[in-house]
Design an enzyme around this catalytic site. Structure first.
Site, PDB file in Angstrom:
ATOM      1  N   ARG A  64      -3.943  72.008 -67.026  1.00  0.00           N
ATOM      2  CA  ARG A  64      -4.863  70.889 -67.259  1.00  0.00           C
ATOM      3  C   ARG A  64      -5.374  70.853 -68.690  1.00  0.00           C
ATOM      4  NH1 ARG A  64      -9.969  70.702 -66.565  1.00  0.00           N
ATOM      5  NH2 ARG A  64     -10.049  72.377 -65.036  1.00  0.00           N
ATOM      6  N   TYR A 121       0.481  44.752 -69.343  1.00  0.00           N
ATOM      7  CA  TYR A 121       0.884  45.284 -68.045  1.00  0.00           C
ATOM      8  C   TYR A 121      -0.236  45.068 -67.010  1.00  0.00           C
ATOM      9  CZ  TYR A 121       2.234  48.801 -64.594  1.00  0.00           C
ATOM     10  OH  TYR A 121       2.562  49.448 -63.442  1.00  0.00           O
ATOM     11  N   LYS A 128       9.392  54.834 -67.499  1.00  0.00           N
ATOM     12  CA  LYS A 128      10.391  53.813 -67.803  1.00  0.00           C
ATOM     13  C   LYS A 128      11.508  54.406 -68.668  1.00  0.00           C
ATOM     14  CE  LYS A 128       7.487  51.571 -65.397  1.00  0.00           C
ATOM     15  NZ  LYS A 128       6.345  50.871 -65.970  1.00  0.00           N
ATOM     16  N   ASP A 142       1.053  49.516 -76.448  1.00  0.00           N
ATOM     17  CA  ASP A 142       1.887  49.998 -75.344  1.00  0.00           C
ATOM     18  C   ASP A 142       3.325  49.703 -75.755  1.00  0.00           C
ATOM     19  OD1 ASP A 142       3.415  50.229 -73.026  1.00  0.00           O
ATOM     20  OD2 ASP A 142       1.768  49.606 -71.715  1.00  0.00           O
TER      21      ASP A 142
HETATM   22  C1  LIG Z   1       4.974  50.816 -65.853  1.00  0.00           C
HETATM   23  C2  LIG Z   1       4.173  50.450 -67.026  1.00  0.00           C
HETATM   24  C3  LIG Z   1       2.907  51.013 -67.250  1.00  0.00           C
HETATM   25  C4  LIG Z   1       2.247  51.965 -66.272  1.00  0.00           C
HETATM   26  O1  LIG Z   1       2.943  53.147 -66.169  1.00  0.00           O
HETATM   27  P1  LIG Z   1       2.914  54.092 -64.853  1.00  0.00           P
HETATM   28  O2  LIG Z   1       3.766  55.208 -65.278  1.00  0.00           O
HETATM   29  O3  LIG Z   1       3.428  53.284 -63.721  1.00  0.00           O
HETATM   30  O4  LIG Z   1       1.485  54.482 -64.631  1.00  0.00           O
HETATM   31  C5  LIG Z   1       2.232  50.645 -68.409  1.00  0.00           C
HETATM   32  N1  LIG Z   1       2.755  49.775 -69.281  1.00  0.00           N
HETATM   33  C6  LIG Z   1       3.947  49.206 -69.094  1.00  0.00           C
HETATM   34  C7  LIG Z   1       4.474  48.244 -70.099  1.00  0.00           C
HETATM   35  C8  LIG Z   1       4.700  49.518 -67.965  1.00  0.00           C
HETATM   36  O5  LIG Z   1       5.895  48.938 -67.772  1.00  0.00           O
END
Ligand SMILES: *Cc1c(COP(=O)(O)O)cnc(C)c1O
Length: 391
Positions: free
Chosen positions: A48, A102, A199, A174
């Site tokens: 952690r 998102y 992703k 992001d």
């Molecule tokens: C999937 C996604 C997230 C969130 O990610 P998790 O791993 O599902 O928590 C944030 N931003 C984008 C652009 C995403 O595609």
């Protein structure tokens, strides 16, 4: 060898690897201990605290990929996003966010920020004027996502970085959809980069993880909150992610190529109404995409024309799977209205330009001709069904 100047695929394969001193194995050993003897009284290793051997090794690799000084990895993309935002925002602060972020990020802001007294504004007009208009005296952070989901809107990253600097505001992006292969926002002046590693970094639809990359000072600030919130990543998953990233460059390059070919093919197809892909000259943001992206990514969206039912089309696909999530080696498709954006109100969807005919395709690494054939045969099936209902 100059570690700073090694190429992308070499970073993917080697940066941060742990040498197996004991058996000289080819890959990093995995350390699962939650308890480590003190090296000196000040150094405590604990999962952690984000500092197990495997966690530290993977952070080096991810920081190197995004050309940042340091990084932290989390148990999900949302853990990375929530921890970062809350690390830099406090009661009375204001944040400016792109509207087409998102859905989970939007839910975090809409459902939680009032509790903490954090104010927020969404930008509809997605140009620099639109962002500048929303900046207030107490604005502390600008948050963008480019390319965005599902219409692949592109925001000018350098211009956002300049705007943030001018107003002394922190800029956060992001970068999930682009992946570090196609875009490195820190080099363009952005302060903090976030990834849902679920992703492209993971890439095989079997890992949930997130990452934040920035200067050491900013990462230290994120860490201060992260250790209290406790959203760290298990060492098993850390190990799998390290392994997955070895092929990141190869996978995404193929996905870029496939998506561009498919987008061009769809654009010429008589049964397709509209195609959204930043690598198409017809995309409204093509010029900005060309300026700031090395490749245009593996995500695209399209609308079938109104004689073809979108659900029937999805069911008729044989190779391309209808499923949530994205960025895996396998191609997947979904209807944003029915899935990823179903929790938004119809008005909110309309604001974002999302209609019922829209389908979002996450292009995998299969052979592009097989994917094109799959789409073609599905269109034919749905058209023949329509004819047989009429007659
Ligand atoms: C999937 C996604 C997230 C969130 O990610 P998790 O791993 O599902 O928590 C944030 N931003 C984008 C652009 C995403 O595609």
């Amino acid at each position: 060898m100059d570690k700073e100047n090694i190429g992308f695929n070499t970073i993917c394969t080697h940066t941060g690897e742990i040498q197996d001193q004991q058996f000289k194995g080819a890959v990093s050993p995995i350390y699962l201990s939650t308890s480590y003897a003190f090296e000196d009284v000040a150094v405590k290793r604990y999962p952690r605290y984000f500092n197990t051997p495997n966690q530290e090794a993977l952070c080096k690799k991810i920081a190197h990929l995004e050309k940042g000084e340091a990084s932290l990895i989390f148990g999900s993309g949302m853990a990375a996003i929530s921890t970062t935002l809350l690390a830099f925002l406090r009661h009375g602060d204001h944040v400016v966010l792109q509207r087409t972020i998102y859905g989970g990020t939007m839910n975090l802001v809409n459902e939680e920020f009032d509790k903490y007294g954090i104010q927020y504004s969404y930008v509809d007009q997605q140009n620099i004027l639109g962002f500048e208009e929303k900046i207030k005296k107490n604005t502390k952070l600008i948050y963008i996502e480019t390319p965005s989901n599902p219409l692949l809107t592109i925001i000018d990253i350098k211009a956002i970085a300049a705007l943030s600097k001018k107003h002394n505001i922190l800029s956060v992006i992001d970068n999930t959809f682009a992946s570090p292969v196609n875009q490195n926002p820190l080099e363009m002046g952005i302060d903090i980069v976030i990834h849902s590693a679920t992703k492209y970094l993971g890439g095989h639809s079997d890992i949930l993880a997130g990452a934040v990359i920035s200067s050491q000072a900013h990462i230290d600030t994120v860490f201060q909150l992260a250790k209290n919130l406790g959203g760290s990543l298990s060492d098993f998953t850390v190990w799998m992610l390290e392994r997955s990233i070895k092929t990141l460059g190869l996978r995404v390059k193929k996905q870029n190529q496939n998506a561009k070919k498919i987008a061009k093919w769809l654009e010429k197809h008589e049964d397709i109404e509209k195609v959204y892909y930043p690598g198409l000259k017809s995309h409204p943001d093509y010029a900005i995409a060309k300026k700031q992206m090395k490749g245009y990514g593996g995500m695209l969206s399209f609308e079938l024309n109104d004689t073809i039912d979108a659900s029937a089309f999805q069911k008729a696909l044989k190779l391309i799977k209808s499923s949530m999530s994205l960025a895996g080696v396998e191609s997947t498709i979904l209807s944003p209205t029915k899935t990823s954006h179903s929790l938004l109100s119809p008005e909110e969807r309309k604001l974002q330009g999302i209609n019922d005919a829209l389908l979002r395709l996450s292009v995998g690494i299969e052979e592009k001709n097989d994917l094109i054939q799959d789409i073609e045969q599905a269109i034919k099936i749905v058209k023949s069904q329509a004819v047989s209902i009429e007659s």
